[in-house]
Motif scaffolding. Sequence first.
Motif, mmCIF file in Angstrom:
data_model
loop_
_atom_site.group_PDB
_atom_site.id
_atom_site.type_symbol
_atom_site.label_atom_id
_atom_site.label_comp_id
_atom_site.label_asym_id
_atom_site.label_seq_id
_atom_site.Cartn_x
_atom_site.Cartn_y
_atom_site.Cartn_z
ATOM 1 N N LYS A 117 0.830 -1.213 0.000
ATOM 2 C CA LYS A 117 0.000 0.000 0.000
ATOM 3 C C LYS A 117 0.856 1.252 0.000
ATOM 4 O O LYS A 117 0.413 2.316 -0.406
ATOM 5 N N THR A 118 2.093 1.132 0.468
ATOM 6 C CA THR A 118 3.011 2.269 0.529
ATOM 7 C C THR A 118 3.922 2.350 -0.702
ATOM 8 O O THR A 118 4.878 3.118 -0.716
ATOM 9 N N GLN A 119 3.643 1.516 -1.694
ATOM 10 C CA GLN A 119 4.419 1.455 -2.933
ATOM 11 C C GLN A 119 5.817 0.858 -2.740
ATOM 12 O O GLN A 119 6.703 1.058 -3.561
ATOM 13 N N ASP A 130 17.230 -1.611 15.204
ATOM 14 C CA ASP A 130 15.845 -1.392 15.599
ATOM 15 C C ASP A 130 15.062 -0.850 14.404
ATOM 16 O O ASP A 130 15.276 0.280 13.970
ATOM 17 N N MET A 131 14.167 -1.683 13.875
ATOM 18 C CA MET A 131 13.359 -1.282 12.719
ATOM 19 C C MET A 131 11.950 -0.859 13.120
ATOM 20 O O MET A 131 11.067 -0.787 12.277
ATOM 21 N N SER A 132 11.743 -0.561 14.387
ATOM 22 C CA SER A 132 10.394 -0.206 14.840
ATOM 23 C C SER A 132 9.861 1.025 14.116
ATOM 24 O O SER A 132 8.664 1.106 13.823
ATOM 25 N N HIS A 133 10.734 1.975 13.777
ATOM 26 C CA HIS A 133 10.286 3.168 13.055
ATOM 27 C C HIS A 133 9.785 2.820 11.653
ATOM 28 O O HIS A 133 8.830 3.408 11.161
ATOM 29 N N VAL A 134 10.417 1.837 11.016
ATOM 30 C CA VAL A 134 9.986 1.396 9.684
ATOM 31 C C VAL A 134 8.603 0.753 9.779
ATOM 32 O O VAL A 134 7.678 1.094 9.033
ATOM 33 N N ASN A 135 8.460 -0.166 10.719
ATOM 34 C CA ASN A 135 7.189 -0.877 10.856
ATOM 35 C C ASN A 135 6.073 0.018 11.375
ATOM 36 O O ASN A 135 4.912 -0.159 11.001
ATOM 37 N N GLU A 136 6.402 0.999 12.184
ATOM 38 C CA GLU A 136 5.385 1.948 12.637
ATOM 39 C C GLU A 136 4.872 2.775 11.454
ATOM 40 O O GLU A 136 3.671 3.010 11.316
ATOM 41 N N ALA A 137 5.777 3.189 10.580
ATOM 42 C CA ALA A 137 5.370 3.933 9.388
ATOM 43 C C ALA A 137 4.467 3.072 8.502
ATOM 44 O O ALA A 137 3.465 3.559 7.962
ATOM 45 N N ARG A 166 2.543 0.593 9.535
ATOM 46 C CA ARG A 166 1.259 0.437 10.243
ATOM 47 C C ARG A 166 0.358 1.661 10.056
ATOM 48 O O ARG A 166 -0.857 1.532 9.973
ATOM 49 N N GLN A 167 0.952 2.833 10.020
ATOM 50 C CA GLN A 167 0.164 4.061 9.844
ATOM 51 C C GLN A 167 -0.570 4.062 8.506
ATOM 52 O O GLN A 167 -1.607 4.698 8.367
ATOM 53 N N TYR A 168 -0.031 3.345 7.536
ATOM 54 C CA TYR A 168 -0.682 3.220 6.223
ATOM 55 C C TYR A 168 -1.454 1.909 6.115
ATOM 56 O O TYR A 168 -1.834 1.492 5.032
ATOM 57 N N LYS A 169 -1.656 1.244 7.257
ATOM 58 C CA LYS A 169 -2.353 -0.041 7.322
ATOM 59 C C LYS A 169 -1.687 -1.112 6.441
ATOM 60 O O LYS A 169 -2.344 -1.957 5.856
ATOM 61 N N ALA A 170 -0.369 -1.019 6.362
ATOM 62 C CA ALA A 170 0.426 -2.016 5.638
ATOM 63 C C ALA A 170 1.025 -2.978 6.656
ATOM 64 O O ALA A 170 1.236 -2.620 7.817
ATOM 65 N N LYS A 171 1.292 -4.186 6.227
ATOM 66 C CA LYS A 171 1.850 -5.207 7.117
ATOM 67 C C LYS A 171 3.306 -4.887 7.462
ATOM 68 O O LYS A 171 4.057 -4.408 6.614
ATOM 69 N N PRO A 172 3.718 -5.201 8.699
ATOM 70 C CA PRO A 172 5.126 -5.004 9.079
ATOM 71 C C PRO A 172 6.028 -5.996 8.349
ATOM 72 O O PRO A 172 5.555 -6.996 7.821
ATOM 73 N N VAL A 173 7.318 -5.686 8.329
ATOM 74 C CA VAL A 173 8.301 -6.543 7.664
ATOM 75 C C VAL A 173 9.364 -6.982 8.664
ATOM 76 O O VAL A 173 9.553 -6.355 9.707
ATOM 77 N N HIS A 174 10.041 -8.066 8.332
ATOM 78 C CA HIS A 174 11.137 -8.558 9.159
ATOM 79 C C HIS A 174 12.436 -7.811 8.866
ATOM 80 O O HIS A 174 13.331 -7.772 9.705
ATOM 81 N N GLY A 175 12.539 -7.282 7.644
ATOM 82 C CA GLY A 175 13.785 -6.628 7.274
ATOM 83 C C GLY A 175 13.757 -6.059 5.884
ATOM 84 O O GLY A 175 12.699 -5.905 5.262
ATOM 85 N N ILE A 176 14.957 -5.776 5.400
ATOM 86 C CA ILE A 176 15.149 -5.144 4.097
ATOM 87 C C ILE A 176 16.199 -5.931 3.323
ATOM 88 O O ILE A 176 17.244 -6.287 3.877
#
Length: 145
Positions: free
Chosen positions: A22-24, A103-110, A112-122
């Motif tokens: 959803k976040t492209q 710490d990727m919490s900032h990535v996953n929080e961003a 979540r704000q777009y109702k996208a699923k969190p990720v384990h990594g990059i």
Amino acid sequence: MQDLYSSLKSKGYRRIKFKLSKTQHLLVKAKINGVEGNFILDTGASNSCVDFAGITHFQLSAADSDTRAAGAGGTGMLTQTSLKNTLKMGRWKTKSFGLVIFDMSHVNEALRQYKAKPVHGIIGADVLIKGKAIIDYSNFCFYLK
């Protein structure tokens, strides 16, 4: 004329599918040390990385690092490293795969704000360069050799 897939397959490339979030972001499934996870495929990330929670999830052997991570979420983030892992995406695989752990919490929080699923990594440029990546956006896949 031979299509792209056939041409690249004959040169030893493997096709790996991705989804568009959803976040492209480009989302890809990968296995690290035989354990599946969800990752963002990021050409702008210099190294592949996972969240600290990935140490347990992917059975990583982590060591402290003096390197500080920087990215869209901030700078100066503490990191650890994990060397000699296996990485498999589709039918492509590599051994002695290194990861940055932070710490990727900032990535996953961003996300979540777009109702996208969190990720384990990059999955970053380190893998894309090693695999001589070719990204085929129109067919939602990329190729690694």
